[in-house]
Scaffold this active site. Sequence first.
Site, mmCIF file in Angstrom:
data_model
loop_
_atom_site.group_PDB
_atom_site.id
_atom_site.type_symbol
_atom_site.label_atom_id
_atom_site.label_comp_id
_atom_site.label_asym_id
_atom_site.label_seq_id
_atom_site.Cartn_x
_atom_site.Cartn_y
_atom_site.Cartn_z
ATOM 1 N N TRP A 130 11.602 25.043 84.253
ATOM 2 C CA TRP A 130 10.551 24.844 85.266
ATOM 3 C C TRP A 130 10.845 25.580 86.568
ATOM 4 O O TRP A 130 9.985 25.684 87.436
ATOM 5 C CB TRP A 130 10.395 23.339 85.563
ATOM 6 C CG TRP A 130 9.786 22.539 84.452
ATOM 7 C CD1 TRP A 130 9.387 23.010 83.225
ATOM 8 C CD2 TRP A 130 9.495 21.144 84.458
ATOM 9 N NE1 TRP A 130 8.875 21.978 82.472
ATOM 10 C CE2 TRP A 130 8.928 20.823 83.209
ATOM 11 C CE3 TRP A 130 9.665 20.117 85.399
ATOM 12 C CZ2 TRP A 130 8.522 19.526 82.879
ATOM 13 C CZ3 TRP A 130 9.264 18.823 85.079
ATOM 14 C CH2 TRP A 130 8.693 18.532 83.837
ATOM 15 N N LYS A 131 12.067 26.047 86.724
ATOM 16 C CA LYS A 131 12.483 26.731 87.965
ATOM 17 C C LYS A 131 12.144 25.847 89.176
ATOM 18 O O LYS A 131 12.206 24.625 89.082
ATOM 19 C CB LYS A 131 11.850 28.118 88.060
ATOM 20 C CG LYS A 131 12.017 28.924 86.784
ATOM 21 C CD LYS A 131 11.648 30.363 86.935
ATOM 22 C CE LYS A 131 11.717 31.026 85.566
ATOM 23 N NZ LYS A 131 11.584 32.464 85.621
ATOM 24 N N HIS A 143 21.380 32.148 84.506
ATOM 25 C CA HIS A 143 20.020 32.697 84.445
ATOM 26 C C HIS A 143 19.976 33.970 85.298
ATOM 27 O O HIS A 143 20.650 34.053 86.320
ATOM 28 C CB HIS A 143 19.010 31.660 84.958
ATOM 29 C CG HIS A 143 17.593 32.069 84.712
ATOM 30 N ND1 HIS A 143 16.923 32.951 85.531
ATOM 31 C CD2 HIS A 143 16.736 31.755 83.707
ATOM 32 C CE1 HIS A 143 15.708 33.154 85.048
ATOM 33 N NE2 HIS A 143 15.564 32.445 83.945
ATOM 34 N N GLU A 167 17.986 34.985 87.401
ATOM 35 C CA GLU A 167 17.636 34.762 88.817
ATOM 36 C C GLU A 167 18.864 34.290 89.604
ATOM 37 O O GLU A 167 19.015 34.597 90.784
ATOM 38 C CB GLU A 167 16.474 33.754 88.915
ATOM 39 C CG GLU A 167 15.170 34.402 88.467
ATOM 40 C CD GLU A 167 14.156 33.462 87.843
ATOM 41 O OE1 GLU A 167 14.275 32.236 88.002
ATOM 42 O OE2 GLU A 167 13.235 33.977 87.166
ATOM 43 N N GLU A 205 17.881 37.067 77.405
ATOM 44 C CA GLU A 205 16.678 37.218 78.223
ATOM 45 C C GLU A 205 16.664 38.588 78.887
ATOM 46 O O GLU A 205 17.274 38.768 79.948
ATOM 47 C CB GLU A 205 16.647 36.141 79.307
ATOM 48 C CG GLU A 205 16.626 34.729 78.777
ATOM 49 C CD GLU A 205 15.970 33.791 79.774
ATOM 50 O OE1 GLU A 205 14.990 33.155 79.392
ATOM 51 O OE2 GLU A 205 16.411 33.730 80.936
ATOM 52 N N GLY A 208 8.987 36.714 83.359
ATOM 53 C CA GLY A 208 7.915 36.522 84.335
ATOM 54 C C GLY A 208 7.024 37.742 84.506
ATOM 55 O O GLY A 208 6.226 37.803 85.436
ATOM 56 N N SER A 230 8.797 36.005 78.818
ATOM 57 C CA SER A 230 7.351 35.988 78.556
ATOM 58 C C SER A 230 6.999 35.497 77.151
ATOM 59 O O SER A 230 6.118 36.060 76.491
ATOM 60 C CB SER A 230 6.740 37.364 78.839
ATOM 61 O OG SER A 230 6.888 37.681 80.213
ATOM 62 N N GLY A 238 9.830 30.184 80.575
ATOM 63 C CA GLY A 238 9.593 29.912 81.990
ATOM 64 C C GLY A 238 8.143 29.528 82.228
ATOM 65 O O GLY A 238 7.732 28.386 82.002
ATOM 66 N N GLY A 239 7.329 30.505 82.643
ATOM 67 C CA GLY A 239 5.940 30.256 83.053
ATOM 68 C C GLY A 239 5.140 29.386 82.098
ATOM 69 O O GLY A 239 4.463 28.441 82.522
HETATM 70 C C1 PEP Z 1 12.885 32.306 82.174
HETATM 71 O O1 PEP Z 1 12.730 31.992 83.326
HETATM 72 O O2 PEP Z 1 13.948 32.046 81.612
HETATM 73 C C2 PEP Z 1 11.801 32.991 81.500
HETATM 74 C C3 PEP Z 1 12.021 33.462 80.299
HETATM 75 O O3 PEP Z 1 10.597 33.094 82.175
HETATM 76 P P1 PEP Z 1 9.187 33.578 81.565
HETATM 77 O O4 PEP Z 1 9.004 32.843 80.268
HETATM 78 O O5 PEP Z 1 8.179 33.200 82.589
HETATM 79 O O6 PEP Z 1 9.288 35.042 81.340
#
Ligand code: PEP
Length: 252
Positions: free
Chosen positions: A10-11, A97, A99, A169, A175, A215, A236-237
């Site tokens: 959920w970040k 992660h 980020e 990832e 994202g 994504s 994520g999203g």
């Molecule tokens: C993530 O934050 O680990 C991620 C994969 O984000 P998203 O699915 O939005 O690309």
Amino acid sequence: MRKKIVAGNWKMNKTLADAVVLTSELMTLTQNEVKNNAVVVLCTPFPYLLKIKEQLGNSTIVVGAQNCSEHESGAYTGETSAAMLKSMAIPYVIIGHSERRQYFGEGGALLAKKVDRALAAGLTPIFCNGEQLEIREKGSHEALVKQQTEESLFHLSPADIRKVVIAYEPVWAIGTGKTATSQQAQDMHAVIRGHIAAKYGNDVAESISILYGGSVKPDNAKELFACKDVDGGLVGGASLKARDFVDIIKGV
Ligand code: PEP
């Protein structure tokens, strides 16, 4: 048999009230949708962990944290230790992660310490690796991901590395709406598993769940998760929308 896992990250999103609504929608929509050996994890912001855990009760969904400190305890204002998470019976924690690597300067040696703290506390680390776009364009993505895996995991004993979940990832897919093709994902998962096998043997490598993140959406999850070495996803999203996340879970 390796565990299939779909983890939502959920970040830093949602108020507590919105998080409760999302959880309740997920609980309703996932009834009978989570396949037998699949684990669904909601990696919520720290302040919501206990509330969401209580709300989930003995549903099949569990909670996870998005980070933990490399320190055991002490004067580290604003930090949360692995032992604190364990004391709240939180089973999973994301470590490394992209980020965290990008905005908080977390590198391989520091992440190795976080992995150690998580394992010492009895948590399951979801360790993330993955390359930036320019690394892929240079053709160095396999070497980089092997190096990230080595730096933070290869000090572990065979028994301990078996307890780690890896999330590949590619940073260019996070994202951005730009998903790796299922072939690109499979190739990289096979590289990671092969690298682990070269150090620890096939038996250990085959026991480790490797998730794909970047994504993941309802319309690509099934194809990605069908790849031989893709054992689920870190999302994520799309994990912020109940219907989308449940459709992704159904693909595992
Ligand atoms: C993530 O934050 O680990 C991620 C994969 O984000 P998203 O699915 O939005 O690309």
